[in-house]
Design an enzyme around this catalytic site. Structure first.
Site, mmCIF file in Angstrom:
data_model
loop_
_atom_site.group_PDB
_atom_site.id
_atom_site.type_symbol
_atom_site.label_atom_id
_atom_site.label_comp_id
_atom_site.label_asym_id
_atom_site.label_seq_id
_atom_site.Cartn_x
_atom_site.Cartn_y
_atom_site.Cartn_z
ATOM 1 N N HIS A 377 0.573 -1.075 -0.007
ATOM 2 C CA HIS A 377 0.013 -0.110 -0.015
ATOM 3 C C HIS A 377 0.816 1.358 0.024
ATOM 4 O O HIS A 377 0.415 2.351 -0.529
ATOM 5 C CB HIS A 377 -0.978 -0.123 1.120
ATOM 6 N N ARG A 484 -9.777 4.633 -8.472
ATOM 7 C CA ARG A 484 -9.747 3.299 -7.787
ATOM 8 C C ARG A 484 -10.311 3.335 -6.069
ATOM 9 O O ARG A 484 -9.501 4.056 -5.308
ATOM 10 C CB ARG A 484 -8.387 2.579 -7.494
ATOM 11 N N ASN A 642 -4.248 -4.692 -17.254
ATOM 12 C CA ASN A 642 -3.589 -5.451 -16.026
ATOM 13 C C ASN A 642 -4.177 -6.833 -15.834
ATOM 14 O O ASN A 642 -3.312 -7.904 -15.774
ATOM 15 C CB ASN A 642 -3.634 -4.772 -14.965
ATOM 16 N N ASP A 643 -5.454 -6.878 -15.651
ATOM 17 C CA ASP A 643 -5.971 -8.165 -15.064
ATOM 18 C C ASP A 643 -6.488 -8.943 -16.481
ATOM 19 O O ASP A 643 -6.371 -10.268 -16.465
ATOM 20 C CB ASP A 643 -7.384 -8.121 -14.493
ATOM 21 N N ARG A 653 0.116 -11.238 -12.288
ATOM 22 C CA ARG A 653 0.528 -9.951 -12.527
ATOM 23 C C ARG A 653 1.610 -9.358 -11.314
ATOM 24 O O ARG A 653 2.513 -8.421 -11.556
ATOM 25 C CB ARG A 653 -0.499 -8.993 -12.625
ATOM 26 N N CYS A 690 -7.723 1.487 -19.217
ATOM 27 C CA CYS A 690 -7.116 2.083 -18.249
ATOM 28 C C CYS A 690 -6.155 1.133 -17.324
ATOM 29 O O CYS A 690 -5.864 1.556 -16.065
ATOM 30 C CB CYS A 690 -8.245 2.447 -17.035
HETATM 31 C C1 PEP Z 1 -6.860 -3.422 -14.510
HETATM 32 O O1 PEP Z 1 -6.967 -4.622 -14.028
HETATM 33 O O2 PEP Z 1 -5.987 -3.139 -15.537
HETATM 34 C C2 PEP Z 1 -7.034 -2.329 -13.969
HETATM 35 C C3 PEP Z 1 -6.892 -1.019 -14.333
HETATM 36 O O3 PEP Z 1 -7.606 -2.284 -12.485
HETATM 37 P P1 PEP Z 1 -6.471 -2.798 -11.254
HETATM 38 O O4 PEP Z 1 -5.228 -2.771 -11.820
HETATM 39 O O5 PEP Z 1 -7.050 -1.993 -10.303
HETATM 40 O O6 PEP Z 1 -6.852 -4.100 -11.118
HETATM 41 MG MG MG Z 2 -8.206 -4.777 -12.518
#
Ligand code: PEP
Ligand code: MG
Length: 763
Positions: A377, A484, A642-643, A653, A690
């Protein structure tokens, strides 16, 4: 020699010798004269008090070799003419292992290194003790006798006490003089390697998050009173650890708990407590006793072969620091938050996200933490503050002093402590170059991201904390493409109630000054852990109970958040986005809950937003096969790359080993993104992205060419991506990308890079 024990074998043994020894040492330090004269006096008086024929001081030089700096008993001509290489002889061995060497028959020891210039052939017994400060060996102090003397534990302790006093004065330059080898031991440059927590480069000066207590008062008038003070402090230490471990904010498991459990184990260790008390009774202050015992324990633990014990040295160092702090009646967290230099680089063993926010951002340039990973964090907050941060920087605490020059190169994870002038010059150049680039980007701040062929791309920032809000204007962004909301929950010490949520959302809406904000509802679970929530045991948290799954199972939580968002957006536009959707039915269920809250607010006469846009994140591959169904149910979508990447390639990740194994410019991934764009066009639903890839220039080039017209990224990426877009010709790149994506099986990175260079695109 120190008098032999009479009654209590430990307590009275050292006391008669030690007290005058300490008094005399302090007098020597206070006397006028140069450093060499002081060292000469110290060896003379130590030899006398320890009834030894020889006493010598070897100091470490910048090249790591040891130099004889003063002696009583050996030939004076050997002073400054006798050198020991790293690990050479018994003296070198003592320095290398940082442990005492006690040999009744030194000359027959295999490691003995005979130096004719010293005339030491007539001495048999030999005792060497390292001169330690923090984790560094500054030198070695020895005593020698002609007889085969077996130096007792008390002798070792007496010599260690002397070296402790000596070490403090060496560092201050009071003994050996500022230009001699001794004074620079603390000024030797070090490089510590850690991991990137927040990208950036920072040059500045060390500020210790929890400054060490420097023990200056060594000699006590009343040993019994010192032992009592120590008892009291130890009791307080134990209570404070119990409180920390039993507190409601403590998670059931995790690194923080493990560390505190280790502290508690040590704090209850009888051997440690006994050694502390016995040492205090020898005539040292309680503080000096803690320091001395810590030095001794450290060398014992470092001698162990198992890494477990060497790792525990850090815990014990920290525990001793806590004890010293209690003795000095200094509170925890009473860091130097106010009087910081203007280029402060915080150095901490561990740090919570909220603690970092307590510091004055205007003076903060960087952060180095011994624990802490890119996923922690505090890393999230460091990124939000835009400061360079490195985690997992083992051993950094014991190597720095407040005010030391330090460079944090977060891109490589390198931390340069007391860098040489060459290193400073190289980094200063790099920093100047970066600053120049930043100035160029700033000049684009008020210009839109429009390509050479007139395509407008919206560039938004990813945010999550109030400190992020100023970044919209600073970066020249079009709004917030991903807020977020879980970050507020992640850095709080307890669950934020509706009022707290409302307060934050209001601030965000106000400070966005009419620019759009996409609020993503709580995305807890997976890598996003709340310290105060009991975690459900899951084998695979990334595939577990998270995001929308949790929201639908615990609708009260989700509805409370939606209620807060509705109230905070009175009279404004509200954009709500739900994470981790994997089925169209979840979209319907979430939308129903949102609509109900709207209806409820309307019935209660609560002023709501002007308009509502409801969207989802596309980050679970199953949605790729339901695009037509979900597009009909939403006002917008945003790809969470990312996910999506993590699930598409089954590559965690947050696991460095596999996270970078699959390229984000793989045609497979780009084809998936192309499908989302196509579906958005078919249904006239805006498609944004995003994830992190949107902030990388080459990836952003591919995304824009694929058809994305809205990207959300870290604030620092807006400038480079804007400059890239303004130099590209979308139609030309789109043509190239299309054929590359359909024809290639492997990453198109290199080909695209060459193409961009040939096109003269600003990368
Ligand atoms: C993602 O998963 O790409 C995303 C933007 O959300 P987070 O990184 O918060 O999981
Ligand atoms: Mg995500």
């Amino acid at each position: 020699m120190v008098k032999r024990p009479v009654e209590d074998p430990r307590i009275s043994a050292v006391e008669p010798g030690l007290r005058p020894m300490l008094r005399r040492l302090r007098e020597i330090m206070a006397e006028p004269g140069d450093g060499q004269a002081r060292l000469d006096k110290i060896v003379r008086q130590t030899a006398g008090l320890m009834v030894a024929e020889v006493c010598s001081i070897y100091l470490k030089r910048q090249d790591g070799n040891l130099e004889l700096f003063a002696t009583e008993g050996l030939n004076q001509s050997a002073v400054h003419n006798t050198f020991m290489k790293r690990g050479e002889g018994l003296v070198g061995r003592c320095a290398e292992l940082a442990v005492p060497v006690n040999e009744p028959e030194a000359q027959s020891h295999p490691a003995f290194s005979y130096r004719p210039e010293t005339g030491e052939e007539i001495y048999h017994s030999f005792l060497a003790v390292p001169i330690l400060r923090g984790g560094d060996v500054l030198g070695v102090m020895t005593v020698q006798n002609k007889t085969q003397r077996d130096y007792s534990d008390d002798d070792v302790e007496a010599l260690q006490t002397t070296t402790m006093v000596l070490a403090e004065h060496l560092v201050s330059g009071a003994v050996a003089g500022a230009n001699t080898a001794a004074a620079f031991s603390r000024s030797v440059a070090h490089v510590v390697r850690g991991q990137t927590m927040s990208d950036g480069l920072a040059l500045g000066h060390v500020v210790l998050h929890e400054p060490r207590v420097v023990v200056t008062d060594l000699r006590a008038e009343d040993p019994e009173a010192e032992a009592k003070r120590l008892d009291g402090a130890v009791a307080e230490l134990k209570v404070s650890l119990d409180e920390l471990l039993g507190g409601e904010t403590m998670a059931e498991e995790g690194e923080h708990r493990d560390v505190l459990e280790a502290y508690r184990m040590f704090a209850n260790d009888r051997g440690w407590l006994r050694r502390l008390k016995e040492t205090a009774k020898t005539g040292l202050t309680a503080e000096a006793a803690v320091d001395l015992v810590q030095n001794q324990t450290r060398s014992r633990m470092l001698r162990q072969a198992e890494p477990f014990w060497r790792e525990r040295v850090r815990d014990l160092d920290d525990l001793s620091d806590r004890l010293l702090r209690i003795l000095a009646a200094r509170k925890f967290g009473e860091g130097p938050k106010k009087d910081m230099p203007h280029d402060a680089i915080l150095v901490a063993r561990s740090m919570g996200a909220a603690e970092l926010l307590d510091y004055d951002r205007a003076r903060l340039r960087g952060l180095v933490v011994e624990d802490g990973s890119g996923q922690s964090h505090v890393a999230i907050v460091a990124r939000a503050l835009g400061i360079a941060a490195v985690g997992q920087a083992r051993g950094v605490i014991e190597r720095v002093d407040p005010g030391d020059p330090i460079i944090v190169d977060a891109a490589t994870g390198e931390v340069h402590i007391r860098p040489t002038s060459d290193v400073i010059a190289a980094y200063a150049d790099k920093a100047r170059f970066q600053a120049r680039r930043q100035r160029q980007y700033r000049s684009l701040r008020d210009l839109p991201a429009v390509s050479k062929d007139g395509q407008r791309v919206e560039l938004h920032i990813n945010a999550g904390l109030p400190v992020d809000m100023t970044h919209i204007a600073e970066a020249g962004a079009d709004g917030i493409g991903l807020f977020r909301t879980e970050l507020q929950f992640m850095i709080a010490s307890s669950f934020p109630r509706i009022e707290r949520q409302l307060q934050l959302y209001r601030t965000v809406v106000t400070e966005a000054h009419g620019k759009p904000v996409v609020f993503r509802t709580l995305d807890i679970g997976g890598d996003k852990v709340l310290p105060y929530l009991r975690r459900v045991q899951e084998e695979n948290p990334a595939l577990g109970w998270r995001g929308i799954r949790m929201a639908l199972d615990r609708p009260a939580l989700f509805r409370t958040q939606v209620r807060a968002l509705i109230r905070a957006s009175a009279g404004a536009e509200l954009r709500i986005m739900v994470p981790m959707v994997s089925e169209a039915s979840e979209v319907a269920a979430a939308r129903l809950l949102v609509d109900r809250e709207f209806e409820l607010a309307r019935r209660r006469g609560i002023a709501g937003p002007k308009t509502l846009a409801f969207g989802i994140m596309i980050e679970v591959p199953s949605l790729l096969f339901q695009l037509d169904a979900v597009m009909k149910m939403v006002d917008f979508v945003s790809v969470g790359s990312n996910d999506l990447m993590q699930y598409l390639f089954a590559a965690d990740r947050s696991n460095d080993r596999v996270a970078t194994r699959f390229d984000t410019l793989s045609p497979i991934f780009l084809r998936a993104l192309g499908q989302v764009i196509d579906a958005g066009r078919r249904h006239k639903v805006p498609v944004a992205l995003c994830g992190e890839v949107g902030g990388k220039t080459l990836e952003a080039l591919a995304l824009v060419a694929l058809g994305f017209r809205s990207l959300s990224m870290a604030p620092a990426s807006i400038g480079p991506v804007k400059a890239m877009i303004r130099s590209m010709h979308v139609k030309r790149v789109a043509e190239r990308i299309r054929s590359l994506v359909t024809e290639s099986d492997t990453s198109i990175r290199d080909t695209l890079k060459h193409f961009a260079e040939a096109e003269g695109i600003d990368m």
